[in-house]
Design an enzyme around this catalytic site. Structure first.
Site, PDB file in Angstrom:
ATOM      1  CD  GLU A  45      -2.949   1.340   2.090  1.00 25.81           C
ATOM      2  OE1 GLU A  45      -1.846   0.611   3.372  1.00 25.81           O
ATOM      3  OE2 GLU A  45      -3.606   2.197   2.397  1.00 25.81           O
ATOM      4  NE  ARG A 282       3.978  -9.088  10.920  1.00 22.02           N
ATOM      5  CZ  ARG A 282       3.031  -8.303   9.785  1.00 22.02           C
ATOM      6  NH1 ARG A 282       4.669  -7.361   9.293  1.00 22.02           N
ATOM      7  NH2 ARG A 282       1.866  -8.016   9.523  1.00 22.02           N
ATOM      8  CE  LYS A 292       3.107   1.689   7.052  1.00 26.47           C
ATOM      9  NZ  LYS A 292       2.718   1.137   5.919  1.00 26.47           N
TER      10      LYS A 292
END
Length: 603
Positions: A45, A282, A292
């Site tokens: 994204e 992950r 983030k």
RNA sequence: AGGGGAUUGGUGUAAUCGGUAGCACGACUGAUUCUGGUUCAGUUAGUUGGGGUUCGAGUCCCUAAUCCCCUGCCA
């Protein structure tokens, strides 16, 4: 675009390989045995910078495509106009290319598929699989139930199909306010999987999109959009992280709903492609945060100098730091691909960097904290002002890298840390009365220590003319060969180039930053950056043509990286190094060399 | 009345049909070395617990524990 990856990404068989192998064997995607059908994608994204975690996804997806001889696609999942910007499209594109993730054809955008998605949504309404809900966000949330209680049907759930079709068209046309209506899938309000309790497919957002402008007033939700994007692009393996495992039933449901009633002779047309979603754990490195929000806090509160501060875990920061894409990929391959929530030793990444750079980085000599050495007998064996040019090996790992000339004179600089007045027995470097080899230079003996108060300011030494180039002197009359235990680096002060060096260390001191207090800021390493404003580097430090020709020093991203002997791996900082002559170039330390002396001294 | 996923040395990861628990990193020895680097040789240490099936279980069955994810009109 970049070239195909090197052997560092060579396959390490994992569960996704096994899944793909089985599909190929059974011909799920085409002719049994045809490996080239494999298509993967990296679907970021565009709402932030890529970080080391994304590197694992790029390495995995691109690596699979290469291994099977299939295709890899770069697609921006730009379905949320309120968070996404062109700036991030640019930086992400650059980072993926730098990582070696060469993609097929043009970069793709989910927004290019909005019309197709809309048509499919209308189809689902007509088939009775979707409806326009006019409840508020709060009402929808309340109606969803809880983890242990079923939800309740929306009062709009069974409204006539034509009403929904009409309202949906008007939503698209921009007739309604943000949040006033949504399109929902009609799945199962009692499902134990919350994602299946009539998930929202479209919401109204009257915002400008970075690519489609004001064309749209409705935007698709991830669950609806993502599988369709994969389907349109013919992706065979839609690989994502573990938290999407609960979404897979919905991923499959949406495509099955579109395909319901499709087939030969159907009014709806042919069935669409149905990719296989597979989830993996992950990347989770120690001493690093990838959230983030928390990374943004580091930037906003000026704990670092920006998103590409070399201490950050972003790809752009690792690039500035001097890490190579090959090393990052080797690390991502090395840690494997599993469904286990593992913890990845950051030292492994550092090791991958050392491993790569040891083979490829040209050697140079740089003195970080200079200590003056005067060769007192320099004038006794020739002109006191003379400079002798010594031959130094560019890379002991690669003879083809050749040699270079470095100047040696009567006044030198050595590393302060390479001299000790009261040295322990195992200190192999310079000490009063001791002899040491200056690498590629001469052997010197320290005769006198000049001090200013407690500070050592100069060493007065004699050199042995018989040790030119650093070689041992000939044996004495009895055949005994004199030996020296230590070899240290140095520069001729008169010819040295002053540079600025930034010594980076880990940003956090805790393996899991923020674990103790909840706030990673509390675990910040106060010594994560030390700026050495005036280090001394040998004059002919620029990468030579010979080095470039043989691969040593030829980094395909154009970044000049070096091993400063005995110190570590460094690169020229493209951002801070000024163009004007006379200004000092800035070097960043990627990683130190392993240092078994420091380890022993620390005991 | 919840559902989904996971668990092998300090760390990460392998083990075909149920058949010698292997590899890498780290740590520790030692050798080599004009980088206390590199390289080489070696040592260390493991199947979450409890039952069961079996000649034989990391693998199959039962049971327990622990960890992760899920109640955005984010992705």
């Amino acid at each position: 675009m970049s070239e195909a990856p090197g052997p560092e990404t060579s396959p390490k068989r994992h569960f996704i390989h096994q899944i793909i192998d089985e599909h190929i064997a059974h011909g799920r995607w085409g002719t049994p045995g045809d490996r080239s059908v494999v298509r993967t994608r990296f679907p970021p994204e565009p709402n932030g910078y890529l970080h080391i975690g994304h590197a694992k996804s790029i390495t995995l997806n691109h690596g699979l495509a290469v291994e099977y001889g299939g295709a890899f696609i770069l697609r921006f999942d730009d379905t949320n106009p309120e968070k996404e910007e062109q700036e991030f499209v640019d930086s992400i594109t650059r980072d993926v290319a730098w990582m070696g993730g060469a993609w097929e054809g043009d970069v793709r955008f989910a927004s290019d598929y909005f019309h197709q998605m809309y048509d499919w949504a209308v189809e689902l309404i007509r088939k009775g699989f979707a409806y326009v809900d006019e409840q508020s966000a709060e009402q929808i949330r309340a109606g969803r139930g809880t983890l242990t209680e079923a939800g309740t049907d929306s009062p709009f759930r069974d409204r006539p199909v034509d009403d929904s079709v009409d309202l949906f068209a008007r939503m698209k046309a921009g007739e309604f306010a943000d949040g006033s209506k949504v399109l929902r899938a009609k799945v199962d309000m009692a499902s134990p999987n919350l994602n299946l309790r009539d998930p929202v497919m479209y919401r109204i957002v009257n915002a400008r999109h970075h690519r489609t402008g004001d064309e749209w007033h409705i935007y698709p939700m991830y669950d609806w959009a993502h599988g369709l994007e994969d389907s349109i692009e013919g992706i065979t393996n839609s690989i994502c992280t573990l938290e999407f495992e609960n979404h897979r039933p919905l991923y499959d449901w949406f495509i099955a709903a579109i395909n319901d009633g499709r087939g030969p002779g159907s009014e709806w047309g042919k069935a669409i492609h149905h990719p296989q979603q597979t989830e993996f754990a992950r990347l989770n490195p120690t001493f690093v945060i990838t959230s983030k929000r928390k990374l943004k806090q580091l930037v906003d509160e000026k704990h670092v100098e920006g998103w590409d501060d070399p201490r950050m875990p972003t790809i752009s920061a690792l690039r500035r730091r001097g890490y190579t894409p090959e090393a990052i990929r080797a690390f991502c391959t090395e840690i494997g691909t599993t469904k286990f929530n593992a913890s990845h030793d950051y030292g492994l990444l550092e090791n991958a960097v050392r491993d790569d750079l040891n083979k490829r980085a040209p050697r140079r000599m740089c003195v970080l904290r200079p200590l003056k050495v005067t060769i007192t007998n320099w004038g006794e064996h020739g002109d006191a002002d003379r400079v002798e040019w010594m031959e130094a090996v560019n890379n002991p790992e690669d003879d083809a890298a050749g040699t270079r000339q470095i100047p040696f004179g009567g006044t030198l600089s050595i590393e302060r840390a390479d001299f000790m007045e009261d040295a322990p027995k195992k200190f192999f470097r310079l000490k009063p009365g001791g002899e040491v080899r200056l690498r590629y230079g001469y052997w010197i003996t320290c005769n006198e220590v000049i001090k200013d108060g407690d500070e050592v300011v100069e060493l007065r030494c004699t050199y042995d003319p018989q040790t030119r180039g650093g070689d041992a002197p000939p044996p004495d009359a009895e055949g005994n060969v004199r030996k020296v235990k230590g070899t240290i680096h140095w520069v001729a002060t008169s010819h040295a180039v002053p540079i600025e060096v930034r010594l980076y260390d880990r940003l956090f001191t805790a393996e899991r930053p923020g674990k103790a207090t909840g706030n990673p800021i509390d675990d910040l390493n106060p010594e994560s950056l030390e700026v050495v404003e005036r280090a001394l580097l040998e004059p002919n430090w620029r990468t030579t043509d010979a080095e470039k020709a043989v691969g040593t020093g030829a980094f395909r991203d154009g970044i000049e990286r070096f091993q400063f002997e005995r110190l570590g791996y460094f690169c020229v900082d493209e951002k801070l190094t000024p163009d004007q002559a006379g200004d000092r170039p800035v070097f960043n330390r990627a990683v130190t060399l392993k240092d078994s002396w420091a380890k022993q001294a620390g005991k």
